[in-house]
Design a protein around this motif. Structure first.
Motif, PDB file in Angstrom:
ATOM      1  N   ARG A   1       0.829  -1.211   0.000  1.00  0.00           N
ATOM      2  CA  ARG A   1       0.000   0.000   0.000  1.00  0.00           C
ATOM      3  C   ARG A   1       0.861   1.258   0.000  1.00  0.00           C
ATOM      4  NH1 ARG A   1      -2.570   0.956   5.525  1.00  0.00           N
ATOM      5  NH2 ARG A   1      -0.406   1.653   5.820  1.00  0.00           N
TER       6      ARG A   1
ATOM      7  N   HIS B   1      -7.952  10.571   0.932  1.00  0.00           N
ATOM      8  CA  HIS B   1      -8.465  10.243  -0.402  1.00  0.00           C
ATOM      9  C   HIS B   1      -9.544   9.163  -0.297  1.00  0.00           C
ATOM     10  CE1 HIS B   1      -8.549   8.338  -4.367  1.00  0.00           C
ATOM     11  NE2 HIS B   1      -8.015   9.436  -4.867  1.00  0.00           N
ATOM     12  N   HIS B   2      -9.271   8.130   0.479  1.00  0.00           N
ATOM     13  CA  HIS B   2     -10.222   7.025   0.614  1.00  0.00           C
ATOM     14  C   HIS B   2     -11.504   7.488   1.299  1.00  0.00           C
ATOM     15  CE1 HIS B   2     -11.643   2.929   1.135  1.00  0.00           C
ATOM     16  NE2 HIS B   2     -11.787   3.158   2.429  1.00  0.00           N
ATOM     17  N   GLU B   3     -11.362   8.281   2.354  1.00  0.00           N
ATOM     18  CA  GLU B   3     -12.547   8.724   3.082  1.00  0.00           C
ATOM     19  C   GLU B   3     -13.362   9.725   2.264  1.00  0.00           C
ATOM     20  OE1 GLU B   3     -11.212  10.099   6.855  1.00  0.00           O
ATOM     21  OE2 GLU B   3     -10.727   8.074   7.589  1.00  0.00           O
TER      22      GLU B   3
ATOM     23  N   SER C   1     -12.841   6.512 -10.253  1.00  0.00           N
ATOM     24  CA  SER C   1     -13.786   5.429 -10.001  1.00  0.00           C
ATOM     25  C   SER C   1     -14.983   5.595 -10.924  1.00  0.00           C
ATOM     26  CB  SER C   1     -14.228   5.454  -8.523  1.00  0.00           C
ATOM     27  OG  SER C   1     -14.968   6.634  -8.261  1.00  0.00           O
TER      28      SER C   1
ATOM     29  N   GLU D   1     -13.583   9.705  -0.972  1.00  0.00           N
ATOM     30  CA  GLU D   1     -14.298   8.903  -1.973  1.00  0.00           C
ATOM     31  C   GLU D   1     -15.556   8.280  -1.379  1.00  0.00           C
ATOM     32  OE1 GLU D   1     -13.684   4.895  -4.727  1.00  0.00           O
ATOM     33  OE2 GLU D   1     -11.933   5.935  -3.883  1.00  0.00           O
ATOM     34  N   ASN D   2     -15.446   7.716  -0.170  1.00  0.00           N
ATOM     35  CA  ASN D   2     -16.618   7.105   0.460  1.00  0.00           C
ATOM     36  C   ASN D   2     -17.693   8.144   0.755  1.00  0.00           C
ATOM     37  OD1 ASN D   2     -15.445   4.575   0.401  1.00  0.00           O
ATOM     38  ND2 ASN D   2     -14.610   4.741   2.466  1.00  0.00           N
TER      39      ASN D   2
ATOM     40  N   THR E   1      -3.454   9.513   1.646  1.00  0.00           N
ATOM     41  CA  THR E   1      -4.157   8.353   1.111  1.00  0.00           C
ATOM     42  C   THR E   1      -5.420   8.060   1.904  1.00  0.00           C
ATOM     43  OG1 THR E   1      -2.066   7.406   0.349  1.00  0.00           O
ATOM     44  CG2 THR E   1      -3.921   5.912   0.546  1.00  0.00           C
TER      45      THR E   1
ATOM     46  N   THR F   1       0.968   4.128  -2.842  1.00  0.00           N
ATOM     47  CA  THR F   1       0.730   5.543  -2.543  1.00  0.00           C
ATOM     48  C   THR F   1       1.829   6.421  -3.125  1.00  0.00           C
ATOM     49  OG1 THR F   1      -0.417   4.952  -0.486  1.00  0.00           O
ATOM     50  CG2 THR F   1       0.430   7.203  -0.678  1.00  0.00           C
TER      51      THR F   1
END
Length: 766
Positions: free
Chosen positions: A453, A484-486, A544, A488-489, A481, A457
């Motif tokens: 991971r 970025h993930h949070e 996405s 997106e969610n 990172t 990144t």
């Protein structure tokens, strides 16, 4: 095969004959011992009886006992029918003498008659059958009756009495003999059937004696080992398998012999006279229950099955195209390195513009490029390093023993240099496979997934910097990172729950400063993250499938709002501009969706402008061009957004149904201060006039820039000089003012300046 079958049958016959002779010899030994005992126990008491010597009978029977023991020992080593026949001839003459001696004892000593008679008649019945028993008994009686003998009273026994007893015993022995011979015949038939099964079995079989030597082997085993059947006789059974498996074979055989296991099996390579042995399933079990020291070894050829299993295992752990380890195998290798506490570095390699190769040159060219990249990576690695393909255009390199960043960077430089050389593709074409490389050094507390991971990144950081380089992972990247993930969610929830708003920024006629239309822009305020700028969440959506839902949401809501807008002072409908992503364009049903929304809202197609960024025109070119022609056929206006920032060729202007060119704010911001910016904007304006295209300048923020646009004869402009983006309820207030009335409207000042669009983005909603 016939010779092999005869040999096996002969071995079975000899084995059966030996068992038969052993049984009779033991039986005869018992009879002789009992007769000796009786001769001593029952002696004549008269003077006449003393004339009959007993000593010679005792000696003769003792000799018979010794001979019986010798027969047993000799019979155990028989191997051929000839030896068995010789033994049978010797034993037959031996039997005749035995029966005569027993008959004499029978007639001389009444106490021995019942037991000795049974011994004689049973053995004779087994040896010769009922008729042979009668003949032998008659001969023995004839000799015995002529032998000098007296009973206790000194009288000779009557002949008819002896004959009667003999016939009675023969009758009883006849019944026993029929039973015994029937059992013997059934056993011989069973042995013959077993012999046939042994000879014609499809798997290898071997009988092993108590000394661990092969006693018999079948043709299937000989063929598997590449030997003759005869050559296997007497071979140590451990030599049937390769040396590496012999200890296991001895262990299994020992457990079976000791009774700890009825049978066991394991897989091993068998010994072959030439080359590496084939894989076989070796099973060891006892032979017959009365021969516990003998073993049966079954050897089944499973080489083909092992090859299939090996191939499937390789396919499960390796990439089919390049032959490199895949993700799961790389994680296993990394796990082993972590378990050994070995220092290591991981390089995450992602090819730049690989999708362009696939889309423009075809998947065959893309596959050839991936194979060439894999070969180059193999050649530049150090001994012991491993390269794997994770999927698509992503590769990783596991560098063992690396503690310092400098060592990993040197390896990354060699990888980048190897990939910069052109790759020859079909059709005499060349391609360049530059890559973005992320570097991560294993630290305390890391694991395979964590290290992978982190390298991933860092790779995205290198790609965001323009590609073709490397980036070393730092802890701050991990925080980015996670965000970025949070984000997106949270964005996914907002898209589906209606948490986004659409605002509109006016497009103004430069000469008159009157509204000509509005560009729809999207805004997002999250309960947790607050106001998230489009420059952050739009690229996340593009990575996405969210960009499809986001683009459709903006298009639906903008058309619904535009349907209720008042007309402009000149009676025309305001032009609605909506940004469209490349991924939306290549969706087969997108033109149909636009047509359906136009019908549902009643907005004329001629008052709708769909904006496509110049970057979107460089990928999936044929699909994008086809989609734009379908949309143009509906009557909508097509604009190229951020013109001058991408890599689209000017030839696209002749191929595409373009109506509007929008000059990026990057060039507009330099008007009045930078001659080069003025030259670029003037060139775009001249190109628009040459191609009969309207030109829109974005990001106008002061009167100096507006004046320069007038001098360059630019048609339209938008920016904070005129108005920020406003909610739908404020749009009518911007439409009603007449000439030079737009800036007189009292609207709140914007809280922030618009962020620059991220380079390479396909769509701009901000």
């Amino acid at each position: 095969m016939g010779g092999t079958t005869n040999a096996a049958a002969e071995a079975d016959d000899v084995s059966g004959g030996v068992r038969f002779e052993l049984a009779l010899a033991l039986f005869r030994s018992l009879a002789a011992l009992m007769t000796v005992v009786l001769l001593f126990a029952v002696r004549p008491t008269t003077q006449a009886g003393r004339a009959v010597s007993v000593d010679w009978q005792v000696g003769a029977h003792a000799l018979l006992v010794a001979l019986a023991v010798l027969v047993v020992l000799a019979a155990r080593r028989l191997r051929t029918r000839r030896a068995l026949r010789r033994l049978g001839a010797a034993v037959t003459s031996f039997d005749l003498a035995f029966w005569v001696l027993c008959a004499v004892a029978f007639h001389t000593h009444r106490g021995a008659r019942p037991l000795v008679g049974i011994f004689v008649l049973v053995e004779a019945a087994v040896r010769f059958g009922p008729l042979g028993t009668v003949l032998v008994a008659a001969v023995a009686d004839a000799v015995a009756l002529r032998w000098p003998q007296l009973d206790a009273a000194g009288q000779a026994p009557r002949a008819w009495t002896t004959l009667t007893v003999t016939i009675a015993l023969v009758a009883g022995a006849h019944v026993a003999a029929r039973f015994v011979r029937r059992q013997s015949r059934a056993q011989r038939h069973g042995v013959r059937r077993l012999s046939d099964a042994f000879a014609y079995a499809s798997i290898g079989l071997a009988v092993v004696d108590r000394n661990g030597l092969v006693e018999a082997a079948n043709p299937a085993l000989a063929a598997l080992l590449g030997e003759e059947v005869a050559a296997l006789a007497g071979v140590p059974f451990v030599d049937l398998v390769e040396p590496s498996a012999r200890a296991e074979l001895l262990r299994v055989a020992g457990e079976v012999r000791a009774g700890r296991s009825a049978g066991a099996r394991f897989e091993a390579r068998v010994r072959q006279s030439a080359g590496l042995g084939r894989w076989a399933l070796v099973a060891v079990s006892r032979a017959e229950a009365d021969e516990g020291d003998r073993l049966v070894v079954q050897v089944e050829d499973i080489n083909d099955r092992r090859l299939v299993e090996s191939k499937l295992a390789h396919q499960a752990s390796h990439d089919m195209l390049t032959g490199l380890p895949n993700r799961s195998e790389m994680l296993v290798l990394m796990g082993a390195a972590f378990a050994a506490r070995e220092p290591m570095a991981l390089l995450f390699i992602d090819l730049d513009r690989f999708k362009w190769v696939n889309d423009s040159l075809g998947h065959e060219a893309g596959d050839l490029l991936l194979v060439e990249v894999a070969d180059r990576l193999r050649r530049v690695l150090r001994p012991g390093d491993v390269v794997a393909r994770l999927g698509g255009d992503e590769f990783v390199v596991l560098a063992h023993g690396v503690r310092e960043v400098g060592t990993a960077v040197a390896l990354a430089d060699r990888v980048a240099e190897a990939l910069r050389r052109p790759v020859r593709l079909p059709g005499e074409r060349e391609s360049y496979a530059s890559a973005s490389i992320g570097i991560a050094i294993a630290g305390a507390g890391d694991g395979p997934e964590t290290l992978l991971r982190d390298a991933d990144t860092a790779m995205y950081q290198a790609k965001a910097a323009g590609g073709g380089g490397y980036a070393v992972f730092t802890p701050s990247m991990r925080a980015a990172t996670v965000r970025h993930h949070e984000i997106e969610n949270a964005l996914r929830r907002a898209v589906h729950a209606g948490g986004l708003t659409v605002v509109y920024q006016p497009e103004v006629r430069v000469a008159e400063e009157t509204v000509r239309g509005f560009e729809a822009l999207v805004r997002w305020t999250d309960p947790t993250w607050g106001s998230v700028p489009p420059s952050e969440f739009v690229p996340i959506a593009e990575e996405s499938d969210l960009i499809l839902a986001l683009g459709e949401l903006v298009l639906r809501r903008a058309l619904a709002d535009a349907a209720r807008w008042p007309r402009l002072p000149d009676g025309q409908r305001p032009m609605l501009s909506v940004n469209v992503s490349r991924r939306q364009l290549v969706q087969p049903g997108f033109p149909g969706l636009v047509a359906a929304l136009l019908d549902a809202t009643g907005v004329p197609a001629s008052s709708v402008c769909l904006e496509v960024t110049e970057t979107a025109l460089t990928q999936n070119v044929e699909s994008v061009v086809a989609a734009l022609h379908e949309l143009r056929a509906l009557g909508v206006v097509i604009a190229i957004d951020d013109f001058g920032t991408g890599h689209a060729s000017l030839t696209y202007l002749t191929r595409l149904p373009v109506d509007v060119l929008k000059v990026d704010r990057l060039f507009v911001s330099g008007l009045g201060t930078d001659q080069r910016s003025a030259a670029i904007v003037g060139a775009v304006a001249a190109m628009g006039r040459a191609f009969s295209l309207a030109v829109v300048a974005e990001g106008v923020e002061d009167d100096v820039q507006l004046g320069a646009l007038r001098e360059l004869d630019v048609d339209l402009a938008q920016g904070y000089l005129f108005s920020r983006a406003v909610p739908n309820e404020d749009v009518p207030a911007l439409i009603r003012p007449g000439l030079r009335g737009l800036r007189s409207i009292n609207l709140p000042e914007p809280r922030e300046r618009p962020a620059a669009r991220q380079q390479g983005s396909d769509v701009r909603f901000g």
